[in-house]
Scaffold this motif. Structure first.
Motif, PDB file in Angstrom:
ATOM      1  N   VAL A 265      -6.552 -47.983 -85.034  1.00  0.00           N
ATOM      2  CA  VAL A 265      -5.156 -48.382 -84.817  1.00  0.00           C
ATOM      3  C   VAL A 265      -4.597 -47.706 -83.576  1.00  0.00           C
ATOM      4  N   VAL A 266      -4.963 -46.421 -83.358  1.00  0.00           N
ATOM      5  CA  VAL A 266      -4.512 -45.713 -82.152  1.00  0.00           C
ATOM      6  C   VAL A 266      -5.038 -46.419 -80.909  1.00  0.00           C
ATOM      7  N   MET A 267      -6.315 -46.788 -80.945  1.00  0.00           N
ATOM      8  CA  MET A 267      -6.902 -47.508 -79.806  1.00  0.00           C
ATOM      9  C   MET A 267      -6.231 -48.873 -79.633  1.00  0.00           C
ATOM     10  N   GLU A 268      -5.941 -49.542 -80.749  1.00  0.00           N
ATOM     11  CA  GLU A 268      -5.300 -50.850 -80.703  1.00  0.00           C
ATOM     12  C   GLU A 268      -3.899 -50.758 -80.116  1.00  0.00           C
ATOM     13  N   THR A 269      -3.186 -49.687 -80.506  1.00  0.00           N
ATOM     14  CA  THR A 269      -1.820 -49.492 -79.998  1.00  0.00           C
ATOM     15  C   THR A 269      -1.826 -49.171 -78.516  1.00  0.00           C
ATOM     16  N   SER A 270      -2.815 -48.399 -78.078  1.00  0.00           N
ATOM     17  CA  SER A 270      -2.898 -48.050 -76.651  1.00  0.00           C
ATOM     18  C   SER A 270      -3.138 -49.273 -75.786  1.00  0.00           C
ATOM     19  N   LEU A 271      -3.694 -50.300 -76.389  1.00  0.00           N
ATOM     20  CA  LEU A 271      -3.930 -51.550 -75.664  1.00  0.00           C
ATOM     21  C   LEU A 271      -2.737 -52.496 -75.766  1.00  0.00           C
ATOM     22  N   GLY A 272      -1.642 -52.031 -76.371  1.00  0.00           N
ATOM     23  CA  GLY A 272      -0.443 -52.848 -76.482  1.00  0.00           C
ATOM     24  C   GLY A 272      -0.474 -53.846 -77.615  1.00  0.00           C
ATOM     25  N   GLU A 273      -1.307 -53.625 -78.627  1.00  0.00           N
ATOM     26  CA  GLU A 273      -1.425 -54.550 -79.754  1.00  0.00           C
ATOM     27  C   GLU A 273      -0.922 -53.879 -81.035  1.00  0.00           C
ATOM     28  N   GLU A 274       0.338 -53.595 -81.082  1.00  0.00           N
ATOM     29  CA  GLU A 274       0.912 -53.000 -82.277  1.00  0.00           C
ATOM     30  C   GLU A 274       0.965 -54.032 -83.407  1.00  0.00           C
ATOM     31  N   GLY A 275       0.682 -53.562 -84.615  1.00  0.00           N
ATOM     32  CA  GLY A 275       0.662 -54.465 -85.764  1.00  0.00           C
ATOM     33  C   GLY A 275      -0.491 -55.429 -85.718  1.00  0.00           C
ATOM     34  N   GLY A 276      -1.624 -54.997 -85.153  1.00  0.00           N
ATOM     35  CA  GLY A 276      -2.786 -55.852 -85.025  1.00  0.00           C
ATOM     36  C   GLY A 276      -3.628 -55.892 -86.287  1.00  0.00           C
ATOM     37  N   TYR A 277      -4.847 -56.389 -86.133  1.00  0.00           N
ATOM     38  CA  TYR A 277      -5.741 -56.604 -87.281  1.00  0.00           C
ATOM     39  C   TYR A 277      -6.118 -55.287 -87.952  1.00  0.00           C
ATOM     40  N   PHE A 278      -6.460 -54.274 -87.167  1.00  0.00           N
ATOM     41  CA  PHE A 278      -6.843 -52.993 -87.743  1.00  0.00           C
ATOM     42  C   PHE A 278      -5.670 -52.334 -88.453  1.00  0.00           C
ATOM     43  N   GLY A 279      -4.477 -52.521 -87.928  1.00  0.00           N
ATOM     44  CA  GLY A 279      -3.292 -51.995 -88.602  1.00  0.00           C
ATOM     45  C   GLY A 279      -3.088 -52.652 -89.954  1.00  0.00           C
ATOM     46  N   GLU A 280      -3.410 -53.943 -90.053  1.00  0.00           N
ATOM     47  CA  GLU A 280      -3.288 -54.654 -91.329  1.00  0.00           C
ATOM     48  C   GLU A 280      -4.269 -54.103 -92.359  1.00  0.00           C
ATOM     49  N   ILE A 281      -5.512 -53.830 -91.933  1.00  0.00           N
ATOM     50  CA  ILE A 281      -6.502 -53.266 -92.848  1.00  0.00           C
ATOM     51  C   ILE A 281      -6.085 -51.858 -93.279  1.00  0.00           C
ATOM     52  N   LEU A 282      -5.533 -51.072 -92.350  1.00  0.00           N
ATOM     53  CA  LEU A 282      -5.077 -49.723 -92.696  1.00  0.00           C
ATOM     54  C   LEU A 282      -3.948 -49.777 -93.715  1.00  0.00           C
ATOM     55  N   ASP A 283      -3.073 -50.744 -93.611  1.00  0.00           N
ATOM     56  CA  ASP A 283      -1.999 -50.901 -94.604  1.00  0.00           C
ATOM     57  C   ASP A 283      -2.572 -51.202 -95.986  1.00  0.00           C
ATOM     58  N   LEU A 284      -3.615 -52.032 -96.047  1.00  0.00           N
ATOM     59  CA  LEU A 284      -4.254 -52.320 -97.334  1.00  0.00           C
ATOM     60  C   LEU A 284      -4.878 -51.058 -97.931  1.00  0.00           C
ATOM     61  N   LEU A 285      -5.524 -50.249 -97.089  1.00  0.00           N
ATOM     62  CA  LEU A 285      -6.123 -49.004 -97.567  1.00  0.00           C
ATOM     63  C   LEU A 285      -5.064 -48.051 -98.095  1.00  0.00           C
ATOM     64  N   ASN A 286      -3.984 -47.880 -97.351  1.00  0.00           N
ATOM     65  CA  ASN A 286      -2.923 -46.967 -97.786  1.00  0.00           C
ATOM     66  C   ASN A 286      -2.280 -47.438 -99.087  1.00  0.00           C
ATOM     67  N   THR A 287      -2.106 -48.731 -99.218  1.00  0.00           N
ATOM     68  CA  THR A 287      -1.495 -49.280-100.438  1.00  0.00           C
ATOM     69  C   THR A 287      -2.394 -49.043-101.643  1.00  0.00           C
ATOM     70  N   LEU A 288      -3.703 -49.250-101.479  1.00  0.00           N
ATOM     71  CA  LEU A 288      -4.628 -49.051-102.593  1.00  0.00           C
ATOM     72  C   LEU A 288      -4.692 -47.567-102.980  1.00  0.00           C
ATOM     73  N   VAL A 289      -4.789 -46.682-101.995  1.00  0.00           N
ATOM     74  CA  VAL A 289      -4.828 -45.245-102.291  1.00  0.00           C
ATOM     75  C   VAL A 289      -3.563 -44.816-102.996  1.00  0.00           C
ATOM     76  N   LEU A 290      -2.421 -45.300-102.553  1.00  0.00           N
ATOM     77  CA  LEU A 290      -1.153 -44.921-103.158  1.00  0.00           C
ATOM     78  C   LEU A 290      -1.047 -45.391-104.603  1.00  0.00           C
ATOM     79  N   ARG A 291      -1.522 -46.566-104.891  1.00  0.00           N
ATOM     80  CA  ARG A 291      -1.426 -47.106-106.252  1.00  0.00           C
ATOM     81  C   ARG A 291      -2.442 -46.475-107.211  1.00  0.00           C
ATOM     82  N   LEU A 292      -3.479 -45.873-106.661  1.00  0.00           N
ATOM     83  CA  LEU A 292      -4.463 -45.228-107.522  1.00  0.00           C
ATOM     84  C   LEU A 292      -4.064 -43.799-107.902  1.00  0.00           C
ATOM     85  N   LYS A 293      -3.018 -43.274-107.320  1.00  0.00           N
ATOM     86  CA  LYS A 293      -2.567 -41.921-107.630  1.00  0.00           C
ATOM     87  C   LYS A 293      -1.857 -41.872-108.983  1.00  0.00           C
TER      88      LYS A 293
END
Length: 463
Positions: free
Chosen positions: A435-463
């Motif tokens: 996501v950091v690399m994606e943002t540096s290229l000017g692609e905020e909210g890109g594909y990798f950011g979407e996958i990271l959101d899914l990971l964070n949501t799953l980790v949060l709900r498993l707590k």
């Protein structure tokens, strides 16, 4: 294709001559009217720059103007001279003088023998006596004499064109050859069902049908004429190519087509597809069969319910676990995820829309599907996380979405699965860097950011 040229009438030549008589009378009008001509400005006598309409006014009364008779060649205009209407006039920039020749409209009415350039470079015009004689013959109804050479030329022209009767027959035959899609499918079904059809011919027929059934109406027509049953029966063929093509046609016909879905279930397509997935077949065949099964189950709760009763979820689980079935795993997980989300979305939509009989029946059918409990019972809580180990980002994304959809029956299993916890932690670190690399290229909210959101949501709900 060339169309026939209509015959000239017996007096067509005389009519042309009369037109020339009228044209010649314009010469007299020059004595009372000003003439309009096309002025062509040139850099040299051979190159034309621009045309525009101009008035050639005489230097005095029009009755005193000398009328110049144009020819095929350019001739110089002297001061005080006038030209007939329709003549082509240009200004020669090298000599500064105006030049004139016959215009295009005038050339059209000149006969071949009057357009030939004489040895002295001038084209003769019709004489006054010729015009009088032509007018006299026209009044008397006398057909102009034609030479043997002219008759031969006419026959040569006629031979280059086909009679209109032949053209009409050809057009009628073309109308017969035009087929509608329904007629084409009927012909293909008859060819497929023929006893003399070879295997290669049947394979080609299936490919042609697959192209046609993408249209909803064509797929329904295929079912109504009995072609869909032939396709389903072809799944039992011993030839793997026939099985693959038949499954391909079936899947294309079923896609977003409820009428064909009902016909396929009634024809036993669901049982045949599950049997093919549960038995050894080449990977190419299983891919097409899985495609047809997904098309049959999509937005069809009645078929989904029968799928579960026939042990379809167990068949998909074995397909997921099978050796060499890695390429099918993501398709299997996607199919399971789609069935989960369909029921969920239909249940939520039912709270907002005006209820009707069809919608109530659909809700009732979805309520009879117990997919999530069966997923937990048959070990899917441990199967789907295996897809996260794939290097493909697309596979990981689909696995994360499926895990979130299965969270309710699988929460306990996920929380106690140390391997899943470690994989989720490693993936979060990896996608944070992406996501950091994606943002540096000017692609905020890109594909990798979407996958990271899914990971964070799953980790949060498993707590």
């Amino acid at each position: 294709m060339m169309f026939g040229r209509p015959k000239a009438g017996p007096s067509s030549h005389l009519k042309n001559v009369v037109i020339l008589v009228v044209f010649s009378l314009h010469f007299v009008d020059i004595l009372t009217d000003k003439s309009l001509s096309a002025l062509t400005v040139v850099d040299n006598p051979e190159s034309t720059v621009e045309d525009e309409e101009v008035h050639l006014d005489g230097e005095g009364d029009t009755e005193d103007l000398e009328v110049v008779q144009p020819t095929l060649l350019w001739q110089t205009l002297k001061p005080g001279q006038a030209v007939p209407i329709g003549s082509h006039v240009r200004l020669n920039l090298q000599t500064g003088q105006r030049e004139v020749r016959l215009g295009e409209e005038q050339l059209k009415y000149l006969g071949d023998k009057h357009r030939e350039v004489e040895d002295n470079g001038k084209a003769p015009l019709f004489s006054t006596q010729e015009l009088k004689n032509a007018l006299k013959k026209l009044k008397e109804g006398v057909e102009p004499e034609t030479t043997e050479q002219e008759e031969t030329a006419k026959e040569s022209v006629r031979s280059q064109f086909r009679p209109i009767e032949e053209l009409k027959k050809d057009m009628a035959q073309l109308d017969i050859l035009v087929e509608t899609d329904s007629q084409i499918m009927a012909r293909l079904v008859a060819q497929f069902n023929g006893s003399s059809a070879s295997l290669e011919e049947r394979l080609k027929v299936l490919l042609d049908l697959e192209y046609l059934v993408h249209q909803v109406d064509n797929a329904q027509n295929l079912a109504s004429m009995g072609g869909l049953k032939l396709v389903i029966e072809s799944l039992n063929s011993t030839d793997h190519r026939m099985q693959e093509n038949a499954a391909f046609v079936l899947g294309s016909a079923l896609s977003s087509n409820p009428v064909v879905q009902v016909e396929a279930v009634d024809s036993g397509a669901l049982q045949k597809l599950l049997t093919m997935l549960a038995t050894p077949h080449p990977m190419a065949v299983k891919k097409k069969v899985l495609f047809a099964l997904a098309a049959l189950l999509r937005h069809f709760p009645f078929a989904q319910n029968h799928f579960l009763k026939l042990g379809g979820l167990h068949v998909l689980g074995e397909l997921f676990r099978g050796t060499g079935g890695e390429v099918l795993r993501v398709r299997v997980v996607t199919m399971v995820y789609d069935m989960i989300m369909e029921k969920e979305l239909n249940s939520q939509t039912g709270l907002d829309i005006i209820p009707d009989t069809a919608h109530q029946e659909r809700l009732h059918q979805y309520s009879q599907i117990s997919l999530l409990p069966l997923l937990a019972e048959q070990g899917w809580c441990g199967l789907v996380p295996e897809l996260l180990e794939s290097p493909e980002h697309d596979w990981r994304e689909k696995a994360l979405r499926a895990l979130l959809a299965m969270l309710r029956p699988c929460r306990g299993h996920f929380q106690h699965d140390r391997g899943l916890t470690d994989v989720l932690g490693a993936l979060r670190g990896q996608y944070q860097e992406l996501v950091v690399m994606e943002t540096s290229l000017g692609e905020e909210g890109g594909y990798f950011g979407e996958i990271l959101d899914l990971l964070n949501t799953l980790v949060l709900r498993l707590k």
